[in-house]
Design a protein around this motif. Structure first.
Motif, PDB file in Angstrom:
ATOM      1  N   GLU A  46      -7.527   1.844  -0.373  1.00 43.08           N
ATOM      2  CA  GLU A  46      -6.083   1.635  -0.333  1.00 43.08           C
ATOM      3  C   GLU A  46      -5.576   1.474  -1.765  1.00 43.08           C
ATOM      4  OE1 GLU A  46      -5.428  -0.539   3.951  1.00 43.08           O
ATOM      5  OE2 GLU A  46      -5.474  -1.794   2.155  1.00 43.08           O
ATOM      6  N   LYS A  91      -3.593   5.841   1.048  1.00 42.04           N
ATOM      7  CA  LYS A  91      -4.962   5.558   1.473  1.00 42.04           C
ATOM      8  C   LYS A  91      -5.755   6.850   1.400  1.00 42.04           C
ATOM      9  CE  LYS A  91      -3.540   2.096   4.872  1.00 42.04           C
ATOM     10  NZ  LYS A  91      -3.576   1.735   6.301  1.00 42.04           N
ATOM     11  N   VAL A 139       0.841  -1.195   0.000  1.00 42.10           N
ATOM     12  CA  VAL A 139       0.000   0.000   0.000  1.00 42.10           C
ATOM     13  C   VAL A 139       0.879   1.248   0.000  1.00 42.10           C
ATOM     14  CG1 VAL A 139      -1.725   1.313   1.305  1.00 42.10           C
ATOM     15  CG2 VAL A 139      -1.900  -1.181   1.162  1.00 42.10           C
ATOM     16  N   LYS A 148      -9.441   8.176   2.924  1.00 40.24           N
ATOM     17  CA  LYS A 148     -10.579   7.859   3.783  1.00 40.24           C
ATOM     18  C   LYS A 148     -11.636   8.941   3.612  1.00 40.24           C
ATOM     19  CE  LYS A 148     -12.043   7.020   8.491  1.00 40.24           C
ATOM     20  NZ  LYS A 148     -11.723   7.078   9.911  1.00 40.24           N
TER      21      LYS A 148
END
Length: 94
Positions: free
Chosen positions: A46, A37, A34, A39
């Motif tokens: 990811e 990310k 990864v 959110k």
């Protein structure tokens, strides 16, 4: 153009991103690792080394050089582009 919800959070693995961007001819990094990310609300997206490598093919050498040499907020654009690459809209270049 992508509209981002207020409160969207970004997490970038700066060292890994730098390594991948700087070493365009190598596959030394695990493709599933990864690199970023995003959110939004309760949903976390990811993005992997593999997705970053796919995106790199669409960037100019000047863009790659700039992003590789600077751990700036410009790299958030990478996460946004990987999102658009994963979820393309109609008539999108991704």
């Amino acid at each position: 153009m992508l509209e981002v919800n207020a409160g969207t959070e970004f997490f970038l693995e700066q060292n890994l991103i730098t390594a991948v961007l700087s070493n365009t001819n190598s596959n030394t990094h695990v493709p599933e690792s990864v690199v970023a990310k995003m959110k939004t609300g309760d949903v976390v997206h990811e993005f992997s080394v593999m997705e970053l490598r796919m995106l790199m093919r669409k960037l100019t050498s000047d863009q790659l050089s700039h992003l590789a040499s600077s751990e700036s907020s410009d790299r958030i654009e990478l996460a946004l582009r990987m999102f658009m690459q994963r979820y393309p809209y109609e008539n999108s270049p991704y």
